[in-house]
Design an enzyme around this catalytic site. Sequence first.
Site, PDB file in Angstrom:
ATOM      1  N   CYS A 176      12.514  13.246  -7.412  1.00 41.97           N
ATOM      2  CA  CYS A 176      13.111  13.943  -8.563  1.00 41.97           C
ATOM      3  C   CYS A 176      13.682  12.892  -9.508  1.00 41.97           C
ATOM      4  CB  CYS A 176      14.229  14.873  -8.084  1.00 41.97           C
ATOM      5  SG  CYS A 176      15.158  15.580  -9.462  1.00 41.97           S
TER       6      CYS A 176
ATOM      7  N   SER B  76      -4.913  -9.704  -2.915  1.00 40.57           N
ATOM      8  CA  SER B  76      -5.491 -10.704  -3.827  1.00 40.57           C
ATOM      9  C   SER B  76      -4.417 -11.611  -4.415  1.00 40.57           C
ATOM     10  CB  SER B  76      -6.228  -9.989  -4.967  1.00 40.57           C
ATOM     11  OG  SER B  76      -5.302  -9.189  -5.696  1.00 40.57           O
TER      12      SER B  76
ATOM     13  N   ASP C   3      -0.509   4.133   1.152  1.00 41.50           N
ATOM     14  CA  ASP C   3      -1.053   5.040   2.172  1.00 41.50           C
ATOM     15  C   ASP C   3      -0.131   5.028   3.396  1.00 41.50           C
ATOM     16  OD1 ASP C   3      -3.379   2.405   2.715  1.00 41.50           O
ATOM     17  OD2 ASP C   3      -1.875   2.982   4.188  1.00 41.50           O
TER      18      ASP C   3
ATOM     19  N   LEU D  79     -10.445 -11.220   2.973  1.00 39.67           N
ATOM     20  CA  LEU D  79     -11.911 -11.276   2.916  1.00 39.67           C
ATOM     21  C   LEU D  79     -12.362 -12.419   2.015  1.00 39.67           C
ATOM     22  CD1 LEU D  79     -14.404  -9.716   3.917  1.00 39.67           C
ATOM     23  CD2 LEU D  79     -14.363  -8.402   1.794  1.00 39.67           C
TER      24      LEU D  79
ATOM     25  N   HIS E 133       5.897  -0.618  -2.747  1.00 40.89           N
ATOM     26  CA  HIS E 133       5.354   0.016  -3.957  1.00 40.89           C
ATOM     27  C   HIS E 133       5.355   1.542  -3.862  1.00 40.89           C
ATOM     28  CE1 HIS E 133       3.024  -3.907  -5.045  1.00 40.89           C
ATOM     29  NE2 HIS E 133       4.300  -3.977  -5.353  1.00 40.89           N
TER      30      HIS E 133
ATOM     31  N   GLY F 221      -5.044  -9.051   3.382  1.00 38.70           N
ATOM     32  CA  GLY F 221      -5.757  -8.129   2.503  1.00 38.70           C
ATOM     33  C   GLY F 221      -5.118  -7.922   1.152  1.00 38.70           C
TER      34      GLY F 221
ATOM     35  N   ASN G  58       0.823  -1.203   0.000  1.00 42.34           N
ATOM     36  CA  ASN G  58       0.000   0.000   0.000  1.00 42.34           C
ATOM     37  C   ASN G  58       0.859   1.255   0.000  1.00 42.34           C
ATOM     38  OD1 ASN G  58      -2.075  -1.826   0.200  1.00 42.34           O
ATOM     39  ND2 ASN G  58      -2.362  -1.564   2.399  1.00 42.34           N
TER      40      ASN G  58
HETATM   41  C1  BV8 Z   1       8.226  -5.936 -11.390  1.00 42.32           C
HETATM   42  C2  BV8 Z   1       1.540   1.222  -6.893  1.00 42.32           C
HETATM   43  C3  BV8 Z   1      10.224  -6.557 -12.327  1.00 42.32           C
HETATM   44  C4  BV8 Z   1       0.617   1.891  -7.838  1.00 42.32           C
HETATM   45  C5  BV8 Z   1       1.337  -1.057  -7.510  1.00 42.32           C
HETATM   46  C6  BV8 Z   1       2.894  -9.467 -17.383  1.00 42.32           C
HETATM   47  C7  BV8 Z   1       3.077  -8.262 -18.038  1.00 42.32           C
HETATM   48  C8  BV8 Z   1       3.697  -7.175 -17.419  1.00 42.32           C
HETATM   49  C9  BV8 Z   1       4.139  -7.279 -16.116  1.00 42.32           C
HETATM   50  C10 BV8 Z   1       3.942  -8.475 -15.491  1.00 42.32           C
HETATM   51  C11 BV8 Z   1       3.334  -9.574 -16.102  1.00 42.32           C
HETATM   52  N1  BV8 Z   1       3.293 -10.577 -15.190  1.00 42.32           N
HETATM   53  C12 BV8 Z   1       3.843 -10.163 -14.041  1.00 42.32           C
HETATM   54  C13 BV8 Z   1       4.253  -8.897 -14.216  1.00 42.32           C
HETATM   55  C14 BV8 Z   1       4.915  -8.099 -13.234  1.00 42.32           C
HETATM   56  C15 BV8 Z   1       3.925  -7.091 -12.663  1.00 42.32           C
HETATM   57  C16 BV8 Z   1       2.660  -7.771 -12.216  1.00 42.32           C
HETATM   58  O1  BV8 Z   1       2.675  -8.505 -11.248  1.00 42.32           O
HETATM   59  N2  BV8 Z   1       1.561  -7.519 -12.953  1.00 42.32           N
HETATM   60  C17 BV8 Z   1       0.301  -8.160 -12.602  1.00 42.32           C
HETATM   61  C18 BV8 Z   1      -0.848  -7.192 -12.898  1.00 42.32           C
HETATM   62  C19 BV8 Z   1       0.202  -9.438 -13.417  1.00 42.32           C
HETATM   63  N3  BV8 Z   1       4.606  -6.568 -11.522  1.00 42.32           N
HETATM   64  C20 BV8 Z   1       5.364  -5.477 -11.671  1.00 42.32           C
HETATM   65  O2  BV8 Z   1       5.452  -4.834 -12.691  1.00 42.32           O
HETATM   66  C21 BV8 Z   1       6.183  -5.120 -10.448  1.00 42.32           C
HETATM   67  N4  BV8 Z   1       7.551  -4.939 -10.861  1.00 42.32           N
HETATM   68  O3  BV8 Z   1       7.790  -7.056 -11.559  1.00 42.32           O
HETATM   69  O4  BV8 Z   1       9.442  -5.544 -11.710  1.00 42.32           O
HETATM   70  C22 BV8 Z   1      11.482  -5.950 -12.641  1.00 42.32           C
HETATM   71  C23 BV8 Z   1      12.585  -6.746 -12.557  1.00 42.32           C
HETATM   72  C24 BV8 Z   1      13.791  -6.203 -12.829  1.00 42.32           C
HETATM   73  C25 BV8 Z   1      13.860  -4.868 -13.207  1.00 42.32           C
HETATM   74  C26 BV8 Z   1      12.741  -4.075 -13.293  1.00 42.32           C
HETATM   75  C27 BV8 Z   1      11.529  -4.613 -13.017  1.00 42.32           C
HETATM   76  C28 BV8 Z   1       5.754  -3.806  -9.840  1.00 42.32           C
HETATM   77  C29 BV8 Z   1       4.333  -3.928  -9.348  1.00 42.32           C
HETATM   78  C30 BV8 Z   1       3.971  -2.677  -8.565  1.00 42.32           C
HETATM   79  C31 BV8 Z   1       2.790  -2.006  -9.214  1.00 42.32           C
HETATM   80  N5  BV8 Z   1       2.332  -0.930  -8.343  1.00 42.32           N
HETATM   81  N6  BV8 Z   1       0.999  -0.088  -6.690  1.00 42.32           N
HETATM   82  C32 BV8 Z   1      -0.496   2.505  -7.065  1.00 42.32           C
HETATM   83  O5  BV8 Z   1      -0.799   2.063  -5.938  1.00 42.32           O
HETATM   84  O6  BV8 Z   1      -1.068   3.446  -7.640  1.00 42.32           O
HETATM   85  S1  BV8 Z   1       0.506  -2.511  -7.404  1.00 42.32           S
HETATM   86  C33 BV8 Z   1      -1.043  -2.297  -6.735  1.00 42.32           C
HETATM   87  O7  BV8 Z   1      -1.583  -3.620  -6.646  1.00 42.32           O
HETATM   88  C34 BV8 Z   1      -1.115  -1.770  -5.309  1.00 42.32           C
HETATM   89  O8  BV8 Z   1       0.140  -1.559  -4.696  1.00 42.32           O
HETATM   90  C35 BV8 Z   1      -1.819  -2.912  -4.578  1.00 42.32           C
HETATM   91  O9  BV8 Z   1      -1.483  -2.987  -3.265  1.00 42.32           O
HETATM   92  C36 BV8 Z   1      -1.270  -4.032  -5.345  1.00 42.32           C
HETATM   93  C37 BV8 Z   1      -1.800  -5.394  -5.139  1.00 42.32           C
HETATM   94  O10 BV8 Z   1      -3.166  -5.330  -5.081  1.00 42.32           O
HETATM   95  P1  BV8 Z   1      -3.826  -5.738  -3.692  1.00 42.32           P
HETATM   96  O11 BV8 Z   1      -3.186  -4.959  -2.599  1.00 42.32           O
HETATM   97  O12 BV8 Z   1      -3.802  -7.204  -3.566  1.00 42.32           O
HETATM   98  O13 BV8 Z   1      -5.259  -5.168  -3.879  1.00 42.32           O
HETATM   99  P2  BV8 Z   1      -6.490  -5.910  -4.583  1.00 42.32           P
HETATM  100  O14 BV8 Z   1      -7.581  -4.917  -4.748  1.00 42.32           O
HETATM  101  O15 BV8 Z   1      -5.991  -6.687  -5.752  1.00 42.32           O
HETATM  102  O16 BV8 Z   1      -6.948  -7.011  -3.503  1.00 42.32           O
HETATM  103  C38 BV8 Z   1      -7.487  -6.589  -2.275  1.00 42.32           C
HETATM  104  C39 BV8 Z   1      -7.727  -7.851  -1.473  1.00 42.32           C
HETATM  105  O17 BV8 Z   1      -8.207  -7.450  -0.196  1.00 42.32           O
HETATM  106  C40 BV8 Z   1      -8.791  -8.756  -2.075  1.00 42.32           C
HETATM  107  O18 BV8 Z   1      -8.311 -10.086  -2.095  1.00 42.32           O
HETATM  108  C41 BV8 Z   1      -9.979  -8.636  -1.125  1.00 42.32           C
HETATM  109  O19 BV8 Z   1     -10.648  -9.880  -0.926  1.00 42.32           O
HETATM  110  C42 BV8 Z   1      -9.315  -8.225   0.159  1.00 42.32           C
HETATM  111  N7  BV8 Z   1     -10.155  -7.381   1.010  1.00 42.32           N
HETATM  112  C43 BV8 Z   1     -11.024  -6.417   0.633  1.00 42.32           C
HETATM  113  N8  BV8 Z   1     -11.579  -5.866   1.739  1.00 42.32           N
HETATM  114  C44 BV8 Z   1     -11.034  -6.493   2.810  1.00 42.32           C
HETATM  115  C45 BV8 Z   1     -10.122  -7.454   2.353  1.00 42.32           C
HETATM  116  N9  BV8 Z   1      -9.422  -8.251   3.171  1.00 42.32           N
HETATM  117  C46 BV8 Z   1      -9.629  -8.093   4.497  1.00 42.32           C
HETATM  118  N10 BV8 Z   1     -10.487  -7.196   5.022  1.00 42.32           N
HETATM  119  C47 BV8 Z   1     -11.197  -6.388   4.208  1.00 42.32           C
HETATM  120  N11 BV8 Z   1     -12.062  -5.496   4.748  1.00 42.32           N
END
Ligand code: BV8
Length: 236
Positions: free
Chosen positions: A122, A183, A99, A208, A114, A181, A97
Amino acid sequence: MPYRSIVVLTGAGISAESGIQTFRTADGLWENHRIEEVATPEGFAANPVLVHQFYNQRRQQLLSPDIRPNAAHQALARLEHALSLIEGSEFLLVTQNVDNLHERSGSRQLVHMHGELLKMRCMETNLCFDIRHDLGLDDCCRCCRQPGNLRPHIVWFGEMPLDMFRIEKALARCDLFVSIGTSGNVYPAAGFYQLASNAGARTVELNLDETGSSFDEHRYGPASQLVPAFVSELLT
Ligand code: BV8
């Protein structure tokens, strides 16, 4: 306390009950924008005004008085404090997160892998600065005193997450890994529980919804209920 070295990973779900939208629900943030538009370096290069607006809106939301840490954030700070009183114990909280709710709860052994919404960077010097106002193309960095060098201090898709060495070192030493929390959609964070398991740690998921990941233990429900109960169990 049966564990000496604990790593906790949190995602957007831990902040949901504090009023911050998660990413992959029907009304999630990404739904209002495609990931590529607002959370990639390419998106920022193509339309920096849109990306600044996206982060300015989230920063202002985070700074509104009704966004506060919830019982889950507070329980993790209690766990960290309790462990700090035990000789030889280790604790690391890794959050996806951007935040500041963990800090506001008192967490200190904390990594924002992240990035952080309340920091800007900068692009020339990589120096980071606190920010609580809107960021735009006309803002000058304090290092170069040039407009246009500043970006949100956020790790976008395709960029290397922060503090990975510290995280991987902690995962290799931990005997308990707790995911809260998230996915499990985003790597490398989604693979941390396997690294911990390979190092012999017990892995627990508090979420959740089911995520399809194979932790040793899964507990389903809202974090504000699950996390305080789990921490109380650990501390008794
Ligand atoms: C990297 C900042 C390598 C932004 C974020 C294919 C193509 C291209 C890329 C990739 C690919 N396959 C894999 C990748 C790599 C890619 C990736 O994983 N993509 C995914 C989409 C497939 N990853 C990256 O690019 C990462 N970098 O791999 O670099 C590298 C190596 C060498 C050199 C250079 C690079 C960088 C990833 C970072 C992206 N930035 N955030 C912003 O916030 O604006 S990610 C973003 O998603 C947030 O940070 C967030 O936290 C994160 C993950 O999401 P979740 O936190 O899980 O949130 P989500 O909504 O999905 O789930 C919430 C969960 O909470 C649910 O399960 C729900 O049930 C639960 N919930 C809801 N309410 C509650 C609860 N649980 C409990 N109580 C509740 N009340």
